[in-house]
Design a protein around this motif. Sequence first.
Motif, PDB file in Angstrom:
ATOM      1  N   VAL A  70       3.521  23.774   0.574  1.00 49.15           N
ATOM      2  CA  VAL A  70       4.572  24.402  -0.233  1.00 49.15           C
ATOM      3  C   VAL A  70       4.521  23.936  -1.684  1.00 49.15           C
ATOM      4  O   VAL A  70       5.435  24.197  -2.459  1.00 49.15           O
ATOM      5  N   GLY A  71       3.439  23.258  -2.049  1.00 46.23           N
ATOM      6  CA  GLY A  71       3.321  22.702  -3.381  1.00 46.23           C
ATOM      7  C   GLY A  71       3.727  21.238  -3.392  1.00 46.23           C
ATOM      8  O   GLY A  71       4.468  20.776  -2.519  1.00 46.23           O
ATOM      9  N   ALA A  72       3.244  20.520  -4.392  1.00 47.83           N
ATOM     10  CA  ALA A  72       3.451  19.072  -4.433  1.00 47.83           C
ATOM     11  C   ALA A  72       4.838  18.666  -4.903  1.00 47.83           C
ATOM     12  O   ALA A  72       5.192  17.490  -4.833  1.00 47.83           O
ATOM     13  N   SER A  73       5.606  19.602  -5.422  1.00 43.09           N
ATOM     14  CA  SER A  73       6.964  19.276  -5.861  1.00 43.09           C
ATOM     15  C   SER A  73       7.878  20.482  -5.619  1.00 43.09           C
ATOM     16  O   SER A  73       8.541  20.970  -6.537  1.00 43.09           O
ATOM     17  N   ASP A  74       7.879  20.936  -4.392  1.00 41.86           N
ATOM     18  CA  ASP A  74       8.692  22.092  -4.033  1.00 41.86           C
ATOM     19  C   ASP A  74      10.167  21.810  -4.313  1.00 41.86           C
ATOM     20  O   ASP A  74      10.696  20.764  -3.909  1.00 41.86           O
ATOM     21  N   PRO A  75      10.862  22.696  -5.012  1.00 43.76           N
ATOM     22  CA  PRO A  75      12.259  22.431  -5.371  1.00 43.76           C
ATOM     23  C   PRO A  75      13.165  22.178  -4.174  1.00 43.76           C
ATOM     24  O   PRO A  75      14.045  21.309  -4.238  1.00 43.76           O
ATOM     25  N   GLU A  76      12.980  22.897  -3.092  1.00 45.12           N
ATOM     26  CA  GLU A  76      13.845  22.702  -1.930  1.00 45.12           C
ATOM     27  C   GLU A  76      13.575  21.360  -1.269  1.00 45.12           C
ATOM     28  O   GLU A  76      14.510  20.683  -0.824  1.00 45.12           O
ATOM     29  N   VAL A  77      12.317  20.955  -1.214  1.00 45.97           N
ATOM     30  CA  VAL A  77      11.990  19.625  -0.686  1.00 45.97           C
ATOM     31  C   VAL A  77      12.599  18.557  -1.576  1.00 45.97           C
ATOM     32  O   VAL A  77      13.247  17.613  -1.088  1.00 45.97           O
ATOM     33  N   ALA A  78      12.421  18.675  -2.885  1.00 45.98           N
ATOM     34  CA  ALA A  78      12.928  17.671  -3.819  1.00 45.98           C
ATOM     35  C   ALA A  78      14.452  17.569  -3.754  1.00 45.98           C
ATOM     36  O   ALA A  78      15.018  16.467  -3.779  1.00 45.98           O
ATOM     37  N   ARG A  79      15.116  18.716  -3.668  1.00 44.12           N
ATOM     38  CA  ARG A  79      16.580  18.702  -3.627  1.00 44.12           C
ATOM     39  C   ARG A  79      17.090  17.993  -2.380  1.00 44.12           C
ATOM     40  O   ARG A  79      17.970  17.127  -2.463  1.00 44.12           O
ATOM     41  N   ARG A  80      16.524  18.353  -1.236  1.00 49.62           N
ATOM     42  CA  ARG A  80      16.998  17.759   0.012  1.00 49.62           C
ATOM     43  C   ARG A  80      16.687  16.267   0.077  1.00 49.62           C
ATOM     44  O   ARG A  80      17.493  15.482   0.579  1.00 49.62           O
ATOM     45  N   VAL A  81      15.522  15.873  -0.420  1.00 52.78           N
ATOM     46  CA  VAL A  81      15.178  14.449  -0.422  1.00 52.78           C
ATOM     47  C   VAL A  81      16.137  13.672  -1.307  1.00 52.78           C
ATOM     48  O   VAL A  81      16.626  12.594  -0.930  1.00 52.78           O
ATOM     49  N   ALA A  82      16.415  14.189  -2.499  1.00 54.95           N
ATOM     50  CA  ALA A  82      17.323  13.490  -3.418  1.00 54.95           C
ATOM     51  C   ALA A  82      18.710  13.329  -2.797  1.00 54.95           C
ATOM     52  O   ALA A  82      19.329  12.259  -2.889  1.00 54.95           O
ATOM     53  N   GLU A  83      19.195  14.367  -2.147  1.00 59.94           N
ATOM     54  CA  GLU A  83      20.516  14.279  -1.513  1.00 59.94           C
ATOM     55  C   GLU A  83      20.510  13.262  -0.377  1.00 59.94           C
ATOM     56  O   GLU A  83      21.466  12.479  -0.218  1.00 59.94           O
ATOM     57  N   GLN A  84      19.433  13.240   0.398  1.00 63.99           N
ATOM     58  CA  GLN A  84      19.375  12.316   1.533  1.00 63.99           C
ATOM     59  C   GLN A  84      19.271  10.872   1.071  1.00 63.99           C
ATOM     60  O   GLN A  84      19.912   9.982   1.635  1.00 63.99           O
ATOM     61  N   VAL A  85      18.484  10.623   0.036  1.00 60.83           N
ATOM     62  CA  VAL A  85      18.325   9.249  -0.471  1.00 60.83           C
ATOM     63  C   VAL A  85      19.663   8.685  -0.932  1.00 60.83           C
ATOM     64  O   VAL A  85      19.950   7.495  -0.768  1.00 60.83           O
ATOM     65  N   GLU A  86      20.505   9.530  -1.496  1.00 62.88           N
ATOM     66  CA  GLU A  86      21.818   9.067  -1.930  1.00 62.88           C
ATOM     67  C   GLU A  86      22.729   8.737  -0.755  1.00 62.88           C
ATOM     68  O   GLU A  86      23.613   7.882  -0.876  1.00 62.88           O
ATOM     69  N   ARG A  87      22.488   9.370   0.396  1.00 61.40           N
ATOM     70  CA  ARG A  87      23.349   9.141   1.556  1.00 61.40           C
ATOM     71  C   ARG A  87      22.900   7.913   2.352  1.00 61.40           C
ATOM     72  O   ARG A  87      23.657   7.013   2.610  1.00 61.40           O
ATOM     73  N   PHE A  88      21.643   7.893   2.788  1.00 60.39           N
ATOM     74  CA  PHE A  88      21.039   6.716   3.429  1.00 60.39           C
ATOM     75  C   PHE A  88      19.553   6.985   3.588  1.00 60.39           C
ATOM     76  O   PHE A  88      19.125   8.129   3.711  1.00 60.39           O
ATOM     77  N   THR A  89      18.761   5.925   3.568  1.00 60.04           N
ATOM     78  CA  THR A  89      17.308   6.061   3.637  1.00 60.04           C
ATOM     79  C   THR A  89      16.756   5.755   5.017  1.00 60.04           C
ATOM     80  O   THR A  89      15.645   6.188   5.340  1.00 60.04           O
ATOM     81  N   HIS A  90      17.501   5.026   5.841  1.00 66.44           N
ATOM     82  CA  HIS A  90      16.947   4.635   7.143  1.00 66.44           C
ATOM     83  C   HIS A  90      18.054   4.068   8.020  1.00 66.44           C
ATOM     84  O   HIS A  90      18.941   3.376   7.541  1.00 66.44           O
ATOM     85  N   THR A  91      17.959   4.388   9.312  1.00 70.43           N
ATOM     86  CA  THR A  91      18.784   3.670  10.295  1.00 70.43           C
ATOM     87  C   THR A  91      17.983   3.367  11.553  1.00 70.43           C
ATOM     88  O   THR A  91      18.325   2.470  12.297  1.00 70.43           O
ATOM     89  N   CYS A  92      16.903   4.115  11.794  1.00 73.69           N
ATOM     90  CA  CYS A  92      16.121   4.164  13.023  1.00 73.69           C
ATOM     91  C   CYS A  92      16.878   4.987  14.054  1.00 73.69           C
ATOM     92  O   CYS A  92      17.964   4.608  14.504  1.00 73.69           O
ATOM     93  N   PHE A  93      16.314   6.120  14.396  1.00 72.41           N
ATOM     94  CA  PHE A  93      16.961   7.050  15.310  1.00 72.41           C
ATOM     95  C   PHE A  93      17.168   6.434  16.691  1.00 72.41           C
ATOM     96  O   PHE A  93      18.064   6.847  17.434  1.00 72.41           O
ATOM     97  N   LEU A  94      16.371   5.443  17.039  1.00 74.02           N
ATOM     98  CA  LEU A  94      16.537   4.766  18.322  1.00 74.02           C
ATOM     99  C   LEU A  94      17.796   3.904  18.347  1.00 74.02           C
ATOM    100  O   LEU A  94      18.250   3.492  19.418  1.00 74.02           O
ATOM    101  N   VAL A  95      18.341   3.625  17.168  1.00 72.23           N
ATOM    102  CA  VAL A  95      19.512   2.737  17.054  1.00 72.23           C
ATOM    103  C   VAL A  95      20.775   3.538  16.767  1.00 72.23           C
ATOM    104  O   VAL A  95      21.781   3.421  17.473  1.00 72.23           O
ATOM    105  N   THR A  96      20.747   4.338  15.703  1.00 70.96           N
ATOM    106  CA  THR A  96      21.864   5.221  15.378  1.00 70.96           C
ATOM    107  C   THR A  96      21.293   6.577  14.964  1.00 70.96           C
ATOM    108  O   THR A  96      20.394   6.656  14.136  1.00 70.96           O
TER     109      THR A  96
END
Length: 445
Positions: A70-96
């Motif tokens: 989808v290209g190296a800097s797809d706007p939809e990918v970049a937008r969703r990643v930026a929003e997610q990074v602000e919320r949390f970067t990791h919890t491990c799905f096996l834990v939460t």
Amino acid sequence: MAQPTQARSLVTAIPGPRSKELQQERDAALPVGLGMTMPVFVDHAGGGIIVDVDGNHVVDLASGIAVTSVGASDPEVARRVAEQVERFTHTCFLVTEYAGFVEVADALNRLTPGDHAKKTALFSTGAEAVENAVKIARVATGRPAVVVLGHAYHGRSLLTMSMTAKNIPYKEGFGPFAPEVYRAPSPYPYRWPGGPEASGEEALAALKDLVVSQIGAHHVAAIVAEPIQGEGGFIVPPPGYLAGVADFAREHGIVLVADEIQTGLARTGAMFACEHEGVVPDLLTTAKALGGGLPLAAVTGRAEIMDAVPAGGLGGTYAGNPVACAAALGALETIESRDLVSRAREIEARVLPRLTALTGPGSVVGEARGRGAMLAIELVRPGTTEPAPDTARAVAARCHAEGVLVLVCGTYGNVIRLLPPLVIGDELLDDGISVLEAAVAAEQG
């Protein structure tokens, strides 16, 4: 940062300091061979262009090895990643748990072939996905053996190295390898001893003999195959071969695993390459384009097979990382909303005839092949089918010197493969192919 535009002038816009280095690389490499790492440090990229730290523009016909479809800097990918990074970067799905993991799994259950009940498990890399598919198949069948094909590539972990055919550079010095991995001949039409027309039937007969007469079908957990072989040389199986393998696997209770890590998610002009042959695998692995540039992989399969693994048997600390899941949701949205399946077919229609025109008596191009935006030319000694890896490296070097990124692959190191981003513009794509044509002509002598 603004994405680089796609304009014809970008192909020739390499007058800066990097251009001189690329020219020197090509001139030095032509007589002696060349590693295929391009001496470019990337500053930013988008669409079909990579911009280096010196401001030079390179036409990208590689997509990070089929990752940035989808290209190296797809706007939809970049937008969703930026929003997610602000919320949390990791919890491990096996834990939460978190919604992104479930949403990616739901999407893959919907998009993969077949209307049966499915489940998806997420991982980080393609090798992890393949290795976990084997684990699942072994538990589900109670059998240990795995059958793979010649010219196969499945990854760099111990098990997937064992499943990979080519020794150098993937396996040299890294053994001993995992047991219970068996290899059947790959139906390589261009190089099949009995000719292309016989390749499918004869390769299928050889696989059946291996399984039934040598291993014992009751001993085989899985047959793992790439619907189009990637690192092996973009080998497209003859019509009917994959369907024959699927029927045979079903007859003997063997799990059929489609390794769609390089071919999947619109790359070949279908959402998944096995759809070209009407094959519905039991398990299907994805990675590369799935994460839109972030590490994410998956195994999707029949619910009853996936459920065979005891609770806690699959997973990993970073498996289905929430930031990677956000990227995947953006990539999948772009693939569907922009109908990149159709775009891949358009790329094939635009490019494959030009590649085919490079073949002919006395040409260094023995065959042009591929599907969708997964295309290749195989370089040979003129008038023969003898592989010409030096010519392939020289052609790639000439392309690099002219600011066009292509990749070399193949068991014999003699295949130039093209994996352009599916969002590349026609004008830019045409210019990149023109550079490749000129490079081939220069090596034609």
